[in-house]
Design a protein around this motif. Structure first.
Motif, PDB file in Angstrom:
ATOM      1  N   ASN A  43      -5.648  26.355 -22.968  1.00 28.19           N
ATOM      2  CA  ASN A  43      -4.539  25.480 -23.488  1.00 28.19           C
ATOM      3  C   ASN A  43      -4.685  24.345 -22.314  1.00 28.19           C
ATOM      4  O   ASN A  43      -3.828  24.429 -21.095  1.00 28.19           O
ATOM      5  N   ALA A  44      -5.485  23.558 -22.267  1.00 31.22           N
ATOM      6  CA  ALA A  44      -5.788  22.831 -21.110  1.00 31.22           C
ATOM      7  C   ALA A  44      -6.513  21.422 -21.778  1.00 31.22           C
ATOM      8  O   ALA A  44      -7.093  21.387 -23.061  1.00 31.22           O
ATOM      9  N   THR A  45      -6.278  20.426 -21.076  1.00 36.31           N
ATOM     10  CA  THR A  45      -7.072  19.246 -21.537  1.00 36.31           C
ATOM     11  C   THR A  45      -8.601  19.215 -20.760  1.00 36.31           C
ATOM     12  O   THR A  45      -8.516  19.152 -19.416  1.00 36.31           O
ATOM     13  N   VAL A  46      -9.455  19.192 -21.476  1.00 41.03           N
ATOM     14  CA  VAL A  46     -10.753  19.384 -20.733  1.00 41.03           C
ATOM     15  C   VAL A  46     -11.669  17.995 -21.280  1.00 41.03           C
ATOM     16  O   VAL A  46     -11.558  17.604 -22.269  1.00 41.03           O
ATOM     17  N   TYR A  47     -12.270  17.483 -20.022  1.00 39.97           N
ATOM     18  CA  TYR A  47     -12.916  15.974 -20.383  1.00 39.97           C
ATOM     19  C   TYR A  47     -14.400  16.194 -19.763  1.00 39.97           C
ATOM     20  O   TYR A  47     -14.566  17.037 -18.889  1.00 39.97           O
ATOM     21  N   TYR A  48     -15.165  15.812 -20.276  1.00 41.01           N
ATOM     22  CA  TYR A  48     -16.661  15.379 -19.837  1.00 41.01           C
ATOM     23  C   TYR A  48     -17.269  14.337 -20.315  1.00 41.01           C
ATOM     24  O   TYR A  48     -17.005  13.837 -21.561  1.00 41.01           O
ATOM     25  N   ASN A  49     -18.454  13.961 -19.995  1.00 41.10           N
ATOM     26  CA  ASN A  49     -19.175  12.850 -20.556  1.00 41.10           C
ATOM     27  C   ASN A  49     -20.084  13.373 -21.399  1.00 41.10           C
ATOM     28  O   ASN A  49     -20.914  14.134 -20.965  1.00 41.10           O
ATOM     29  N   PRO A  50     -19.837  12.787 -22.841  1.00 41.20           N
ATOM     30  CA  PRO A  50     -20.666  13.505 -23.794  1.00 41.20           C
ATOM     31  C   PRO A  50     -22.049  12.966 -23.830  1.00 41.20           C
ATOM     32  O   PRO A  50     -23.018  13.876 -24.164  1.00 41.20           O
ATOM     33  N   ASP A  51     -22.226  11.649 -23.171  1.00 42.18           N
ATOM     34  CA  ASP A  51     -23.434  11.125 -23.275  1.00 42.18           C
ATOM     35  C   ASP A  51     -24.300  11.908 -22.041  1.00 42.18           C
ATOM     36  O   ASP A  51     -25.657  11.698 -22.170  1.00 42.18           O
ATOM     37  N   ALA A  52     -23.396  12.638 -21.067  1.00 41.39           N
ATOM     38  CA  ALA A  52     -24.374  13.267 -20.036  1.00 41.39           C
ATOM     39  C   ALA A  52     -24.422  14.590 -20.158  1.00 41.39           C
ATOM     40  O   ALA A  52     -25.014  15.229 -19.291  1.00 41.39           O
ATOM     41  N   LEU A  53     -24.286  15.226 -21.508  1.00 38.53           N
ATOM     42  CA  LEU A  53     -24.649  16.440 -21.906  1.00 38.53           C
ATOM     43  C   LEU A  53     -25.970  16.695 -22.410  1.00 38.53           C
ATOM     44  O   LEU A  53     -26.311  16.102 -23.304  1.00 38.53           O
ATOM     45  N   SER A  54     -26.925  17.376 -21.594  1.00 38.03           N
ATOM     46  CA  SER A  54     -28.299  17.219 -22.108  1.00 38.03           C
ATOM     47  C   SER A  54     -28.924  18.652 -21.804  1.00 38.03           C
ATOM     48  O   SER A  54     -28.322  19.587 -21.140  1.00 38.03           O
ATOM     49  N   LEU A  55     -29.769  18.991 -22.656  1.00 34.74           N
ATOM     50  CA  LEU A  55     -30.746  20.092 -22.635  1.00 34.74           C
ATOM     51  C   LEU A  55     -32.194  19.832 -22.428  1.00 34.74           C
ATOM     52  O   LEU A  55     -32.556  18.909 -22.886  1.00 34.74           O
ATOM     53  N   SER A  56     -32.645  20.223 -21.321  1.00 30.69           N
ATOM     54  CA  SER A  56     -33.855  19.684 -20.855  1.00 30.69           C
ATOM     55  C   SER A  56     -35.042  20.743 -20.669  1.00 30.69           C
ATOM     56  O   SER A  56     -34.734  21.711 -19.893  1.00 30.69           O
ATOM     57  N   LEU A  57     -36.209  20.561 -21.219  1.00 32.20           N
ATOM     58  CA  LEU A  57     -37.320  21.324 -20.881  1.00 32.20           C
ATOM     59  C   LEU A  57     -38.294  20.708 -20.036  1.00 32.20           C
ATOM     60  O   LEU A  57     -39.186  21.672 -19.380  1.00 32.20           O
ATOM     61  N   ILE A  58     -38.294  19.456 -19.687  1.00 26.76           N
ATOM     62  CA  ILE A  58     -39.252  18.818 -18.713  1.00 26.76           C
ATOM     63  C   ILE A  58     -38.780  18.824 -17.171  1.00 26.76           C
ATOM     64  O   ILE A  58     -39.673  19.335 -16.510  1.00 26.76           O
ATOM     65  N   LYS A  59     -37.364  18.931 -17.186  1.00 27.60           N
ATOM     66  CA  LYS A  59     -36.985  18.755 -15.520  1.00 27.60           C
ATOM     67  C   LYS A  59     -37.443  20.211 -14.756  1.00 27.60           C
ATOM     68  O   LYS A  59     -37.798  19.887 -13.515  1.00 27.60           O
ATOM     69  N   SER A  60     -37.657  21.464 -15.375  1.00 25.17           N
ATOM     70  CA  SER A  60     -37.919  22.423 -14.633  1.00 25.17           C
ATOM     71  C   SER A  60     -38.826  23.463 -15.608  1.00 25.17           C
ATOM     72  O   SER A  60     -38.640  24.636 -15.498  1.00 25.17           O
ATOM     73  N   PHE A  61     -39.757  22.803 -16.263  1.00 18.17           N
ATOM     74  CA  PHE A  61     -40.669  23.555 -17.140  1.00 18.17           C
ATOM     75  C   PHE A  61     -41.438  24.818 -16.587  1.00 18.17           C
ATOM     76  O   PHE A  61     -41.935  24.140 -15.447  1.00 18.17           O
ATOM     77  N   PRO A  62     -41.587  25.915 -16.759  1.00 21.44           N
ATOM     78  CA  PRO A  62     -41.168  26.321 -18.271  1.00 21.44           C
ATOM     79  C   PRO A  62     -39.923  26.650 -18.463  1.00 21.44           C
ATOM     80  O   PRO A  62     -39.365  27.379 -19.283  1.00 21.44           O
ATOM     81  N   ASP A  63     -39.026  26.366 -17.484  1.00 19.05           N
ATOM     82  CA  ASP A  63     -37.404  26.962 -17.431  1.00 19.05           C
ATOM     83  C   ASP A  63     -36.743  25.686 -18.393  1.00 19.05           C
ATOM     84  O   ASP A  63     -37.140  24.595 -18.287  1.00 19.05           O
ATOM     85  N   ILE A  64     -35.652  25.997 -18.670  1.00 23.35           N
ATOM     86  CA  ILE A  64     -34.707  25.084 -19.606  1.00 23.35           C
ATOM     87  C   ILE A  64     -33.455  24.764 -18.714  1.00 23.35           C
ATOM     88  O   ILE A  64     -32.903  25.881 -18.141  1.00 23.35           O
ATOM     89  N   THR A  65     -33.121  23.609 -18.597  1.00 20.29           N
ATOM     90  CA  THR A  65     -31.904  23.193 -17.666  1.00 20.29           C
ATOM     91  C   THR A  65     -30.796  22.670 -18.759  1.00 20.29           C
ATOM     92  O   THR A  65     -31.082  21.717 -19.535  1.00 20.29           O
TER      93      THR A  65
END
Length: 905
Positions: A43-65
């Protein structure tokens, strides 16, 4: 072979392409899942930058970030302006293989960049963090979650590293007036949660920490640094401090030992000791606002701090707690002052051996220091929290001027010498039994050349000499010679039952005599142009002088001169009794404005909204002109007095209410009195001018051109903002006259005047025309006439008109005056009755308001006393319960017994 390498290249390229493309393909699904979860859960207003929501395998391969930026939660309704959480960047790095295999999920790292947390609790108890939605099947879901978590195939999570960068946490509880803040928070930790026994290593630093309660800031702008190595053994539920160091500013403590949880018991054996601390380390703990005083300070001395917490905590027992702090051969010196505080020796200890409060003790076994050859020593022994027992003493002298040079305080001047030799010992049970004679308290205090000056007291306050002695029953003031600005105060007397007053808020009684050559009260009143006066335009009831109800003091005064506003009061003698929230004055005499005054009465401050006064005045030979210049009441009710010369005496009673500026509320003044006018003359002004338009006597018809009064007793009364004047005799331009009526505070006039035996041959055309209109043109037979004049309008615009005229003769003269006085008295009485009826209504309202305020004050006092007693009786049990539940819940929630200590989901 070439085909094989080509095949490998294609596979590698496809794999690389998949690593790049797959997160992009699933980003929309992830975003939708996040939005759905937020909508269903909060029950709150939640904001975030949708363009900055990311799923990356490159940044810490073989981990996912997984990362998200500009994330925040804002409350709704009354919390719509408050951001509960905001995070610049949030990242979670997970071992991809642990997800694919379906076993334990390994979180490699959790990172929070610049998180800000603001926790707010309103006065009504409502919180801004209660934002979770409660679904219809919440209980069923929780039961299912508990069941799932108990299964062998449950999903578990292990965390290897976590970090917070430049965070801040603010907690504000308006209901308890408590707040704390942690700014510049940096924290990182590592630990192998997949093992049953492992070390958690954390490093924490806080740039600024503060803590306050009920408007008092107990911790101010302190740096905190904590390096902790904690060994966790989940199979035995034991937690061991290995290398732990916690520092507040320069004061650092090393902690060692263990804590183990066994069912309802918590066993512990923890020791702590100072780590590379010195005297300046201790001084660094003072509130941040005073940190500037440490600049240029050199401090040295041997410091020893140690303590332990050892034993079992459960429903029936508490661990032993003890601590000791000592300073040996300490020295404090400023570079700008060559006389240090030296030979500082302090020995203190605290001992809490068991849950039996009678065994608790706190002792300052030694305190001594030397300043320029002058020694000050003291001790305190306090024990037994069930029956407070104390033994304290202080001996020595202090030169305040030297102390101020050693530890200067900006904007403040203090000097003088204080010599003390005081001792006190006793038990609280003796106090409760009111057997104060069994409390050995003795000693004396001498003050010489004391002087204090600050922004609040610019005129300064000094004590040239004071001798005060103590015994169990009273304090005796044998000498007290003080000055403040141009004022001087010389006091002697005694104060009784001071121990009962200090320890149990009992009645404090005393008798003091004050003598003075001059008291200038104007020096204690802020100037109207000062910042304080300008900022205090909204005066509150707190500025009203409050008189404690548990004070019983008798003052006798002999003051040669008192200056207050524009008044010079001379030869003030009398007695004042302060008792039961009231000031009583008994025949206080003084000279003012060339007149003699005697004052008796009371000031009652039980209702601080409108305190009440009730005084009786006797005044002899006071100048009417001086009275007008000095008293606002006369200026408001009788502005014509400004043009009157002469003297008067009076005996009157006045009562009413004071405003929050301690000035009388003018429309609530009630006054009854007799005014004896020896002689008074009105020779000019608007009234004389307007009277001449009606009764324009022929020139030389009378040798007198004024209105005069001589040896006349006038009865006056003020009620509900009206001044009533009973008819009295006066002389108008040589003719006998009678005047009576009333006027209001805003100057509305309602008077009548009867002028007797005016010779018909001595009147002019204006009065002849007026009489002709009243008589229908008939000629008056008598050679003298009486005229009845009405005086209306306001003081600024007086309206005079002829009401009636009649023939006059010596036989009818006295009867006409008597009839006029009777008529005027009846008219005044009718007006009084109206005023009294209105006043009675207002008085009933005021009494009801005062009673409600008194009841509220009494209830608050009783509640305060009860709360204090309850606090003494229950504080230890509450602390035990709180500590037991907090420790048990937090520890058992994080680390489950008898198996893997992985964090379950």
């Amino acid at each position: 072979m070439k085909k094989f390498f080509l095949f490998l290249g294609i596979v590698f390229s496809l794999l690389l392409l998949a690593i790049i493309i797959l997160p992009m393909v699933f980003e929309d699904d992830i975003r939708k899942a996040v939005d759905k979860t937020i909508d269903e859960s909060l029950n709150a207003t939640v904001y975030y930058n949708p363009d900055a929501l990311s799923l990356s395998l490159i940044k810490s391969f073989p981990d996912i970030t997984v990362s998200i930026e500009d994330f925040g939660i804002v409350g709704i309704e009354e919390f719509s302006e408050d951001t509960l959480v905001s995070v610049n960047n949030f990242e979670v790095t997970v071992d991809l293989m642990s997800i694919l295999t379906g076993g334990q999920i390994m979180v490699e790292e959790i990172l929070l960049n610049r998180p800000k947390i603001f926790v707010l609790i309103l006065e009504n108890g409502k919180t801004n963090y209660a934002i979770a939605k409660e679904s219809d099947n919440a209980k069923e879901e929780r039961a299912e979650d508990d069941d799932v978590s108990s299964k062998e195939n449950s999903i578990s999570i292990g965390i290897e590293r976590w970090a917070i960068e430049d965070g801040s946490i603010i907690y504000l509880d308006q209901s308890t007036k408590f707040y704390t803040s942690l700014l510049g928070l940096n924290h990182e930790g590592t630990g192998d949660f997949t093992s049953s026994e492992f070390d958690i290593i954390t490093n924490t630093s806080i740039t600024s920490s503060s803590l306050g309660y009920e408007g008092v800031e107990y911790v101010s702008d302190k740096r905190i640094k904590a390096d902790v190595m904690l060994n966790l053994n989940s199979s035995e539920m034991q937690y061991t401090f290995k290398k732990t160091k916690i520092a507040i500013n320069d004061f650092a403590v090393q902690i060692e030992g263990f804590l183990s949880v066994l069912d309802e018991d918590i066993d512990m054996d923890i020791t702590f000791a100072g780590n590379d601390i010195n005297l300046k380390s201790i001084l660094s703990l003072i509130p941040g606002v005073y940190q500037e005083y440490l600049d240029g300070l050199a401090a040295s001395g041997e410091i020893n701090l140690d303590g332990l917490v050892k034993g079992t905590y459960n429903k029936t027992s508490m661990p032993k707690v003890s601590a000791g702090l000592s300073i040996s051969n300490g020295t404090i010196a400023y570079s700008e002052y060559d006389i240090p505080m030296e030979q500082i020796n302090i020995e203190t200890n605290f001992d809490y051996p068991s849950s039996d409060l009678s065994e608790t003790s706190f002792n300052v076994n030694k305190f001594s220091m030397l300043v320029d050859g002058e020694k000050l020593s003291a001790y305190l022994k306090f024990k037994n929290l069930e029956n407070y027992t104390w033994d304290l003493g202080i001996n020595g002298s202090v030169d305040l001027e030297k102390m101020m040079k050693i530890m200067p305080m900006e904007g403040m001047t203090i000097k003088g010498k204080i010599n003390a030799d005081l001792k006190s010992s006793g038990q609280m049970s003796v106090v409760e039994a009111e057997q104060y004679g069994q409390l050995p308290t003795s000693g004396n205090l001498k003050i010489n050349g004391f002087y204090f000056e600050s922004v609040d007291i610019p005129q300064g306050f000094g004590i040239s000499e004071a001798n005060i002695s103590f015994n169990p029953s009273e304090i005796t003031l044998s000498q007290f010679n003080a000055t403040s600005g141009s004022s001087d105060f010389n006091l002697t007397g005694n104060v009784k039952n001071y121990l009962g007053y200090a320890l149990k808020e009992e009645l404090l009684a005393g008798s003091l005599s004050l003598s003075s050559d001059l008291i200038n009260l104007n020096e204690f009143i802020p100037e109207s142009g000062s910042e304080e006066a300008e900022s205090d335009t909204d005066t509150s009831s707190l500025e009203v002088i409050s008189i404690p109800e548990n004070i019983d003091f008798a003052f006798s005064s002999s003051i040669q001169k008192i200056i207050f506003t524009n008044l010079n009061i001379k030869n003030f003698y009398g007695s004042v009794l302060v008792k039961d929230g009231t000031i009583l004055l008994n025949k206080n005499s003084f000279n003012m404005l060339d007149g003699d005054f005697e004052l008796s009465g009371s000031y009652i401050a039980k209702n601080l909204v409108e305190p009440k006064y009730d005084f009786g005045f006797k005044i002899k030979d006071l100048s009417i002109a001086n009275a007008f210049e000095s008293f606002s009441t006369i200026q408001q009710y009788i502005p014509i007095a400004k043009q009157v010369t002469g003297k008067f005496s009076t005996d009157f009673n006045v009562n009413g209410f004071l405003g929050n500026d301690m000035m009388p509320i003018t429309d609530k003044i009630n006054l009854v009195g007799l005014v004896n006018v020896a002689q008074a003359t009105l020779s000019e002004g608007e009234f004389i001018s307007k009277l001449n338009t009606i009764a324009a006597f022929k020139s030389n018809a009378t040798s007198e051109k004024n209105i005069s009064i001589k040896d006349i007793l006038i009865k006056t009364e003020i009620k509900d903002g009206h001044l009533f004047v009973e008819p009295f005799d006066l002389n108008v331009k040589g003719q006998r006259a009678t005047l009576g009526g009333s006027n209001t505070l805003d100057g509305k006039l309602n008077y009548s005047m009867l002028i007797k035996e005016i010779p018909t041959g001595a009147i002019g055309n204006t009065l002849n025309s007026a009489m002709s209109s009243l008589t229908g043109g008939k000629k008056l037979i008598s050679d003298k006439i009486d005229i009845d004049i009405g005086i209306e309008g306001t003081y600024d615009n007086i309206q005079i008109k002829l009401l009636n005229t009649s023939s006059s003769g010596s036989s009818g003269s006295s009867s006409a005056v008597a009839a006029f006085k009777e008529q005027m008295t009846s008219k005044v009485d009718q007006e009084k009755e109206k005023a009294e009826a209105k006043l009675a209504q207002e008085k009933a309202k005021a009494e009801e308001k005062a009673k409600a305020a008194a009841d509220s004050k009494r209830a608050a006092l009783e509640s305060k006393k009860k709360a204090k007693q309850d606090s003494i009786n229950n504080v230890i049990e509450a602390q035990k319960k709180k500590a037991r539940e907090a420790a048990k819940n937090k520890v058992k929630k994080l680390f489950k017994r008898g198996g893997s200590n992985e964090l379950k989901t």
